[in-house]
Design a protein around this motif. Structure first.
Motif, PDB file in Angstrom:
ATOM      1  N   ASN A   1       0.845  -1.187   0.000  1.00 15.33           N
ATOM      2  CA  ASN A   1       0.000   0.000   0.000  1.00 15.33           C
ATOM      3  C   ASN A   1       0.885   1.244   0.000  1.00 15.33           C
ATOM      4  N   LYS A   2       0.484   2.253  -0.766  1.00 19.21           N
ATOM      5  CA  LYS A   2       1.361   3.419  -0.928  1.00 19.21           C
ATOM      6  C   LYS A   2       1.103   4.542   0.064  1.00 19.21           C
ATOM      7  N   ASP A   3       0.085   4.358   0.958  1.00 19.73           N
ATOM      8  CA  ASP A   3      -0.226   5.432   1.901  1.00 19.73           C
ATOM      9  C   ASP A   3       0.611   5.287   3.161  1.00 19.73           C
ATOM     10  N   VAL A   4       0.690   6.403   3.914  1.00 21.99           N
ATOM     11  CA  VAL A   4       1.377   6.350   5.215  1.00 21.99           C
ATOM     12  C   VAL A   4       0.441   6.893   6.279  1.00 21.99           C
ATOM     13  N   LEU A   5       0.404   6.215   7.413  1.00 24.69           N
ATOM     14  CA  LEU A   5      -0.366   6.700   8.551  1.00 24.69           C
ATOM     15  C   LEU A   5       0.577   7.422   9.505  1.00 24.69           C
ATOM     16  N   VAL A   6       0.226   8.659   9.892  1.00 25.31           N
ATOM     17  CA  VAL A   6       1.007   9.380  10.895  1.00 25.31           C
ATOM     18  C   VAL A   6       0.142   9.498  12.143  1.00 25.31           C
ATOM     19  N   ILE A   7       0.656   8.999  13.252  1.00 23.47           N
ATOM     20  CA  ILE A   7      -0.128   9.038  14.488  1.00 23.47           C
ATOM     21  C   ILE A   7       0.364  10.207  15.330  1.00 23.47           C
ATOM     22  N   GLY A   8      -0.468  11.242  15.443  1.00 21.19           N
ATOM     23  CA  GLY A   8      -0.091  12.406  16.249  1.00 21.19           C
ATOM     24  C   GLY A   8       0.018  13.649  15.386  1.00 21.19           C
TER      25      GLY A   8
ATOM     26  N   HIS B   1      -2.311   9.919   6.022  1.00 22.45           N
ATOM     27  CA  HIS B   1      -3.482   9.974   6.909  1.00 22.45           C
ATOM     28  C   HIS B   1      -2.944  10.364   8.273  1.00 22.45           C
TER      29      HIS B   1
ATOM     30  N   VAL C   1      -3.647  11.238  12.163  1.00 22.34           N
ATOM     31  CA  VAL C   1      -4.664  11.058  13.193  1.00 22.34           C
ATOM     32  C   VAL C   1      -4.263  11.867  14.422  1.00 22.34           C
TER      33      VAL C   1
ATOM     34  N   ILE D   1      -5.579  -0.275   9.692  1.00 18.94           N
ATOM     35  CA  ILE D   1      -5.780   0.389  10.976  1.00 18.94           C
ATOM     36  C   ILE D   1      -7.222   0.858  11.104  1.00 18.94           C
TER      37      ILE D   1
ATOM     38  N   VAL E   1      -9.488   3.459  12.870  1.00 22.79           N
ATOM     39  CA  VAL E   1      -9.370   4.697  13.621  1.00 22.79           C
ATOM     40  C   VAL E   1     -10.752   5.110  14.115  1.00 22.79           C
TER      41      VAL E   1
ATOM     42  N   LYS F   1     -13.946  10.579  16.520  1.00 29.25           N
ATOM     43  CA  LYS F   1     -14.900  11.038  17.520  1.00 29.25           C
ATOM     44  C   LYS F   1     -15.821  12.104  16.930  1.00 29.25           C
TER      45      LYS F   1
ATOM     46  N   VAL G   1      -8.208   2.640   7.710  1.00 30.26           N
ATOM     47  CA  VAL G   1      -7.106   3.187   6.919  1.00 30.26           C
ATOM     48  C   VAL G   1      -6.172   2.047   6.546  1.00 30.26           C
ATOM     49  N   GLU G   2      -5.730   2.050   5.290  1.00 24.97           N
ATOM     50  CA  GLU G   2      -4.721   1.078   4.879  1.00 24.97           C
ATOM     51  C   GLU G   2      -3.437   1.832   4.588  1.00 24.97           C
ATOM     52  N   ALA G   3      -2.328   1.337   5.117  1.00 23.49           N
ATOM     53  CA  ALA G   3      -1.053   2.048   4.948  1.00 23.49           C
ATOM     54  C   ALA G   3       0.100   1.080   4.759  1.00 23.49           C
TER      55      ALA G   3
ATOM     56  N   ILE H   1       3.968   3.243   8.904  1.00 19.81           N
ATOM     57  CA  ILE H   1       3.358   4.061   9.960  1.00 19.81           C
ATOM     58  C   ILE H   1       4.440   4.897  10.634  1.00 19.81           C
ATOM     59  N   VAL H   2       4.120   6.164  10.899  1.00 19.59           N
ATOM     60  CA  VAL H   2       5.023   7.019  11.668  1.00 19.59           C
ATOM     61  C   VAL H   2       4.323   7.367  12.974  1.00 19.59           C
ATOM     62  N   ILE H   3       4.959   7.001  14.084  1.00 14.82           N
ATOM     63  CA  ILE H   3       4.364   7.322  15.384  1.00 14.82           C
ATOM     64  C   ILE H   3       4.985   8.619  15.891  1.00 14.82           C
TER      65      ILE H   3
ATOM     66  N   SER I   1       3.473  10.472  18.690  1.00  9.22           N
ATOM     67  CA  SER I   1       2.425  10.704  19.677  1.00  9.22           C
ATOM     68  C   SER I   1       2.823  11.577  20.867  1.00  9.22           C
TER      69      SER I   1
ATOM     70  N   LEU J   1      -0.973   2.211  22.741  1.00  9.80           N
ATOM     71  CA  LEU J   1      -0.638   2.366  21.328  1.00  9.80           C
ATOM     72  C   LEU J   1       0.420   1.359  20.906  1.00  9.80           C
TER      73      LEU J   1
END
Lengths: 55, 426
Positions: free
Chosen positions: A2-9, A29, A31, B6, B8, B11, B99-101, B104-106, B108, B356
């Motif tokens: 998958n070519k997307d990246v999730l960034v948490i924060g 994406h 969050v 993922i 999510v 809210k 979400v599909e990725a 992932i970059v954390i 937080s 997390l």
């Protein structure tokens, strides 16, 4: 792959990572649990050592 | 790696983000106040609110538990009636977004260590002992005191005055009603009761009138106190609160020596009468320009650096905190009275980090931050997941930003990959 990246924060680190990825043409994406992005840095008045405004 | 799925939880804001213009008319009319988390708990904001004025997205949110309608089942809806964009939607529900990725970059972040577990510092008990983050909000021109160093004890006094005035209005309204109806004045009634009158209605009236007189006297004293109050001029900064402390966090929180110097400098810029004492073991100024900044603070911003750990903070008269410390250069135990004490509290992993890490399948280090490989400092223990900023450990803004760009590059490497002709053969 998958070519997307999730960034948490959505604080300064999350924002910087998201912008860098987006500028490479990657779908990000981000969050964030709070109603606005900005994190702790938005709560600061000025930053050291330049005493520039934090936001 | 490469195929993360993922879920999510999105809210409900109870406000339609596409329609809300961020005008704020709803908040003006909202009747309910709640604790302002953005301002570190100092001051209040409405139940419908924008987290902070410049916040992105520039839309409002309803704090459901504190909302009269959503949280307390009472009839309200004033915000919806006021909103010209028809953006309020009480029927909105929390939603799950999938979400599909590929990576992932954390990022937080961190939380401020709660110093109330150090009882000798009096945080939570002594009004004028605050954390550095609370102090930042007091210093901010956009904060609850417009940048003036009003002491928290005075803010508490103002609140008490407001509540007493409300009580006075209520009681004097009632007493006036009784006076008009009965054609007597309250002083007469109080005399009658003293002389032995036993009519329950008269007794109640006398009680209310005396209560009113009592509150009015206290109010006058409070107003005097308020008029005599000045902003904080003598500041103490205590370093290593919860950091470099075997009882709590053994590590150094890296940025707090610098932010104390900064806060002392900005306070002095705002009011040249401000004098700051920074109590430290060693004042760590490691980055580029930091040592010069620390020296400038001492030479130009009325800062005194005191080498010694603080043993105790007690409360003196007029709610002034007293700092007890050993000055290691004199080898004497001393005490000093200050207007306000600022605690440079430790940087700890943000509240949801353990959960997390569990969800993401990554390990934590001994301090609860997300563990990264010492040879690949952005990589978490699971391939395809990267960490940056304070989620990894205490660091300042330039370091967080540098790590963020690095993590972005690592993530991009995963999802873009190398063109076929450059990929190494096995």
């Amino acid at each position: 792959m998958n070519k997307d990246v999730l960034v948490i924060g959505g604080g300064i680190a999350g924002i910087q990572a998201s912008l860098d990825l987006a500028e490479m043409g990657i779908q990000v994406h981000m969050v964030e649990r709070l109603p606005s992005i900005g994190g702790k840095m938005a709560q600061l008045d000025k930053t050291f050592p330049t005493n520039d405004c934090a936001i | 790696m490469g195929n993360f799925k993922i879920n999510v939880k999105r809210k409900a804001r109870y406000v339609n983000e596409d329609l809300c213009t961020g005008c704020g008319s709803c908040a003006e009319k909202c009747p309910t106040m709640a604790v302002d988390v953005f301002n570190a708990g100092i001051g209040q904001r409405k139940a419908i609110y924008k987290y902070f004025a410049q916040g992105i997205p520039s839309v409002f949110t309803i704090d459901a538990p504190n909302c009269r309608q959503l949280g307390q089942g009472k009839k309200c809806g004033v915000c919806a009636k006021t909103c010209q964009a028809k953006a309020i939607d009480f029927e909105q529900k929390d939603a799950t977004v999938e979400v599909e990725a590929g990576a992932i970059v954390i990022a937080s972040g961190y939380d401020v260590f709660d110093p109330s577990v150090i009882p000798e510092y009096g945080y939570g008990r002594i009004d004028n002992v605050v954390t550095a983050l609370e102090f930042e909000r007091l210093l901010s021109a956009s904060g609850p005191t417009s940048g003036h160093l009003d002491r928290p004890s005075e803010l508490a006094l103002e609140k008490e005055i407001e509540e007493s005035e409300k009580e006075v209005r209520k009681l004097s309204g009632r007493v006036k009603q009784l006076e008009e109806k009965q054609g007597k004045n309250s002083a007469q009634v109080i005399e009658e009761v003293k002389a032995g009158a036993s009519d329950p209605a008269l007794l109640e009236w006398a009680k209310q009138a005396e209560s009113l007189a009592g509150i009015e006297t206290r109010l006058e004293a409070m107003h005097h106190k308020k008029a005599a109050a000045t902003t904080a001029r003598k500041l103490a900064f205590i370093q290593c609160v919860g950091s470099r402390d075997f009882r709590f966090n053994k590590f150094c929180s890296s940025y707090c020596c610098m932010h104390s110097v900064k806060e002392a400098m900005i306070a002095n810029e705002h009011d040249r009468e401000v004098h700051s004492s920074i109590f430290c073991m060693d004042l760590r100024a490691v980055g580029r320009g930091f040592e010069e900044y620390k020296l400038r603070g001492g030479l130009q911003a009325n800062i005194e650096y005191v080498r010694g750990r603080v043993a105790e903070i007690t409360e003196g008269e007029a709610k002034n905190p007293i700092v007890w410390y050993e000055c290691t250069t004199d080898r004497q135990v001393k005490s000093q009275v200050f207007d306000m004490v600022v605690l440079a509290s430790a940087c700890v992993p943000s509240a949801g980090t353990a959960k997390l890490a569990q969800l993401a399948g990554v390990e934590l280090d001994a301090n609860g931050f997300i563990k990264t490989d010492s040879l690949m400092p952005l990589a978490a223990s699971r391939p395809g997941i990267f960490v940056c900023g304070c989620a990894q450990g205490p660091m300042d803004i330039p370091e967080s930003v540098a790590q963020a760009s690095s993590a972005a590059a690592c993530a991009a490497e995963v999802v873009i990959g190398a063109p076929a002709e450059l990929r190494a053969t096995a």
